[in-house]
Design a protein around this motif. Sequence first.
Motif, PDB file in Angstrom:
ATOM      1  N   TRP A 224       0.856  -1.087   0.117  1.00  0.00           N
ATOM      2  CA  TRP A 224      -0.185   0.086  -0.142  1.00  0.00           C
ATOM      3  C   TRP A 224       1.227   1.010  -0.101  1.00  0.00           C
ATOM      4  N   ARG A 225      -0.015   2.452   0.115  1.00  0.00           N
ATOM      5  CA  ARG A 225       1.130   3.569  -0.697  1.00  0.00           C
ATOM      6  C   ARG A 225       1.337   4.501   0.842  1.00  0.00           C
ATOM      7  N   ASN A 226       0.475   3.992   0.899  1.00  0.00           N
ATOM      8  CA  ASN A 226       0.082   5.568   2.428  1.00  0.00           C
ATOM      9  C   ASN A 226      -0.866   6.534   2.196  1.00  0.00           C
ATOM     10  N   TYR A 227      -1.572   6.427   1.699  1.00  0.00           N
ATOM     11  CA  TYR A 227      -2.435   7.481   0.650  1.00  0.00           C
ATOM     12  C   TYR A 227      -3.829   8.294   1.816  1.00  0.00           C
ATOM     13  N   HIS A 228      -4.414   6.768   3.119  1.00  0.00           N
ATOM     14  CA  HIS A 228      -6.046   6.893   3.860  1.00  0.00           C
ATOM     15  C   HIS A 228      -5.547   6.565   4.814  1.00  0.00           C
ATOM     16  N   LEU A 229      -6.850   7.125   5.506  1.00  0.00           N
ATOM     17  CA  LEU A 229      -6.755   7.028   6.856  1.00  0.00           C
ATOM     18  C   LEU A 229      -6.348   5.540   7.053  1.00  0.00           C
ATOM     19  N   TYR A 230      -6.693   5.097   8.808  1.00  0.00           N
ATOM     20  CA  TYR A 230      -6.509   3.306   9.206  1.00  0.00           C
ATOM     21  C   TYR A 230      -7.075   3.816  10.199  1.00  0.00           C
ATOM     22  N   ASP A 231      -7.505   2.414  11.062  1.00  0.00           N
ATOM     23  CA  ASP A 231      -7.582   1.765  12.683  1.00  0.00           C
ATOM     24  C   ASP A 231      -7.276   0.822  12.866  1.00  0.00           C
ATOM     25  N   PHE A 232      -7.137   0.067  13.898  1.00  0.00           N
ATOM     26  CA  PHE A 232      -7.405  -0.857  14.289  1.00  0.00           C
ATOM     27  C   PHE A 232      -8.622  -1.440  15.293  1.00  0.00           C
ATOM     28  N   THR A 233      -8.678  -2.764  14.847  1.00  0.00           N
ATOM     29  CA  THR A 233      -9.971  -2.454  15.992  1.00  0.00           C
ATOM     30  C   THR A 233      -9.958  -4.564  16.658  1.00  0.00           C
ATOM     31  N   PHE A 234     -10.469  -4.204  17.693  1.00  0.00           N
ATOM     32  CA  PHE A 234     -10.636  -5.306  18.605  1.00  0.00           C
ATOM     33  C   PHE A 234     -11.851  -5.395  18.965  1.00  0.00           C
ATOM     34  N   PHE A 235     -11.965  -6.732  19.319  1.00  0.00           N
ATOM     35  CA  PHE A 235     -13.821  -6.835  19.872  1.00  0.00           C
ATOM     36  C   PHE A 235     -13.486  -8.125  20.868  1.00  0.00           C
ATOM     37  N   ASP A 236     -14.541  -8.196  22.197  1.00  0.00           N
ATOM     38  CA  ASP A 236     -14.192  -7.946  23.157  1.00  0.00           C
ATOM     39  C   ASP A 236     -14.973  -9.422  23.398  1.00  0.00           C
ATOM     40  N   GLU A 237     -15.488 -10.706  23.123  1.00  0.00           N
ATOM     41  CA  GLU A 237     -16.392 -11.613  23.304  1.00  0.00           C
ATOM     42  C   GLU A 237     -16.856 -11.826  24.236  1.00  0.00           C
ATOM     43  N   LYS A 238     -16.556 -11.411  25.444  1.00  0.00           N
ATOM     44  CA  LYS A 238     -16.803 -11.600  26.576  1.00  0.00           C
ATOM     45  C   LYS A 238     -17.740 -10.343  27.321  1.00  0.00           C
ATOM     46  N   SER A 239     -16.944  -9.109  27.583  1.00  0.00           N
ATOM     47  CA  SER A 239     -17.875  -7.814  27.121  1.00  0.00           C
ATOM     48  C   SER A 239     -18.246  -7.715  26.137  1.00  0.00           C
ATOM     49  N   GLU A 240     -18.905  -8.105  25.157  1.00  0.00           N
ATOM     50  CA  GLU A 240     -19.120  -7.834  23.728  1.00  0.00           C
ATOM     51  C   GLU A 240     -18.777  -6.186  22.984  1.00  0.00           C
ATOM     52  N   ARG A 241     -17.496  -5.847  23.455  1.00  0.00           N
ATOM     53  CA  ARG A 241     -16.832  -4.664  23.566  1.00  0.00           C
ATOM     54  C   ARG A 241     -16.450  -4.370  22.375  1.00  0.00           C
ATOM     55  N   THR A 242     -16.778  -3.233  22.007  1.00  0.00           N
ATOM     56  CA  THR A 242     -16.327  -3.367  20.260  1.00  0.00           C
ATOM     57  C   THR A 242     -14.450  -2.109  20.993  1.00  0.00           C
ATOM     58  N   THR A 243     -13.517  -2.594  20.297  1.00  0.00           N
ATOM     59  CA  THR A 243     -12.485  -0.915  20.905  1.00  0.00           C
ATOM     60  C   THR A 243     -11.510  -0.256  19.081  1.00  0.00           C
ATOM     61  N   VAL A 244     -11.634   0.494  18.848  1.00  0.00           N
ATOM     62  CA  VAL A 244     -11.264   0.399  17.492  1.00  0.00           C
ATOM     63  C   VAL A 244     -10.030   2.083  18.243  1.00  0.00           C
ATOM     64  N   LEU A 245      -8.849   1.553  17.816  1.00  0.00           N
ATOM     65  CA  LEU A 245      -7.569   2.849  18.343  1.00  0.00           C
ATOM     66  C   LEU A 245      -6.898   3.526  16.307  1.00  0.00           C
ATOM     67  N   THR A 246      -7.619   4.815  16.426  1.00  0.00           N
ATOM     68  CA  THR A 246      -7.593   5.521  15.892  1.00  0.00           C
ATOM     69  C   THR A 246      -6.545   6.703  16.051  1.00  0.00           C
ATOM     70  N   GLU A 247      -6.273   7.756  15.115  1.00  0.00           N
ATOM     71  CA  GLU A 247      -5.645   8.916  14.885  1.00  0.00           C
ATOM     72  C   GLU A 247      -7.313   9.835  15.473  1.00  0.00           C
ATOM     73  N   PRO A 248      -6.349  11.286  16.199  1.00  0.00           N
ATOM     74  CA  PRO A 248      -7.957  11.800  16.628  1.00  0.00           C
ATOM     75  C   PRO A 248      -8.467  12.601  15.337  1.00  0.00           C
ATOM     76  N   LEU A 249      -9.651  11.752  14.629  1.00  0.00           N
ATOM     77  CA  LEU A 249     -10.492  13.187  13.695  1.00  0.00           C
ATOM     78  C   LEU A 249     -11.426  13.207  14.576  1.00  0.00           C
ATOM     79  N   ASP A 250     -11.736  14.102  13.605  1.00  0.00           N
ATOM     80  CA  ASP A 250     -12.846  15.317  13.927  1.00  0.00           C
ATOM     81  C   ASP A 250     -14.512  14.632  14.102  1.00  0.00           C
ATOM     82  N   GLU A 251     -14.872  13.600  12.921  1.00  0.00           N
ATOM     83  CA  GLU A 251     -16.044  12.282  12.901  1.00  0.00           C
ATOM     84  C   GLU A 251     -15.369  11.681  13.729  1.00  0.00           C
TER      85      GLU A 251
END
Length: 366
Positions: A224-251
Motif C-alpha cells: 500500500w502507499r499510505n494514501y488514506h486513513l486507517y484504524d485497528f479494531t479489537f472485539f471482546d467476546e466476553k464484554s461484547e465491546r469493540t475497541t477502535v484505535l485511531t488517530e484523532p479525527l473530527d468524526e
Amino acid sequence: MQIALTGKLAKAMGVELEPVNDEQNPLFTWTANWTTVWDNRRAEDLLVLVNHATRFTVAVYQVKRKDLKGMPEMIKQAIANTLLYMNINPEIVEEYMSLCGDVTFTRNSNRKAAAWVTRAGLDTSVYIGHEYNGIAKMFRDTVGASINYGLVNYSGKFDDGFMPYEKMVTALTELTGKQAYKYRAFELMVTLDLDVYQAERRIIVPAGLEFTRLHEVLQSVFGWRNYHLYDFTFFDEKSERTTVLTEPLDEYWPGDEEIVLIEGRVLADFMPEHGTMVYTYDLGDNWEHEIELLRVIENYDQESPYLLEASGQTPPEDVGGVGGFVEFREIMLNPDHPDYETMKEWARFWSPELQDWEMRPRAIRV
C-alpha cells in the motif's frame, strides 16, 4: 562521549569547547549539526548527529534555540532511544551509554564527518517532509532511525558500501560481547480477503511495537502507499465491546469509550489477551486485514519486523474496494477486453502476481 560541533551549532550553544581527543574511540565520537527542515523557515529545528565509526545517524526534531541548553542529556537520550527504537538489546544500549561517559564538546575539524552530517541532515529532512506536516508542535528523537538502512560509502567502489545500522550493530556486539537482539515478539498472520483469493503475510514483530509503526509495516508488506486513513479494531467476546484505535479525527466523538487514540499504544497493550484484531486501511475502499496471533516468542534473538512469507497480490490503490478489484482483475486477465488498455495504463506497474522479491523472507525496515 565526544561531540564535535559544527561552527553554527557551537555559536548557537555558546559553550566552551575542549581540545579534540584524537585518542578517543571513534565509536564514542559523534559530529553534530543544527539545521532547518523546511525551506520557508529561517529558524533551525533539526539536530543531527553522525557516529564517526559507523556513520550511524541520530536526529531530533523539533529543536529550538532554547532547547540547546539541555544538549548533553538530549543527545544521550536520543542515541539510546534510537537504538532501542531499532530493537537493539536494551542491555547493549545500557552498557554502551555507560561506557560513553560524560558529554564533552569540541569543534569539528573532520571534513569527512562534516560531509556525513550534512548528508544525514538532508536525508532526514526528506523523511520528515514525507511523514509530518511541519505545522504541529512536536518532539521526536528517533526521526533519524530509518536513514540508517540506506547504503553509504559507495562513491568509490560499490563493494565498499555499507548500511550504518548493520555496522553499528556489529560494533556494539563486539564492544559488549552481548547478543544484538533480546525481546518478546509476536508471530502474526495477516489476511486480506479479496473474494477471488486471499492475500496473506506472515510476519514477526516486537511485542512493544507501536501501532503507528505496525501500520507502516503492513503498508510495506502489502504494497500500500499510505494514501488514506486507517484504524485497528479489537472485539471482546466476553464484554461484547469493540475497541477502535485511531488517530484523532473530527468524526469520532472524543467521549466515545470505544474509541482509543492510537498514539503511544503498543501491541502488548492488547495481545495476547486478544488473539485477533482487524486493521482497516482506506475507510472508503475498506480494506479489512484480519490479524491473528500465531505465537508468542518470549526471547526473540533476531532482527524484526520480519516477513516470513507472502502470498497473493494486493489490489491497486483506489480500485473501489473488493467488488471493484474483482472487476478490475477480470479485465487485467483478459487482454482482449475493451477496457484492458485503459486499465493497464491506470494501474501502471501493477501485476496479477507477486514478484519473487516480494515473497522473499526479509527484514521490514520502516
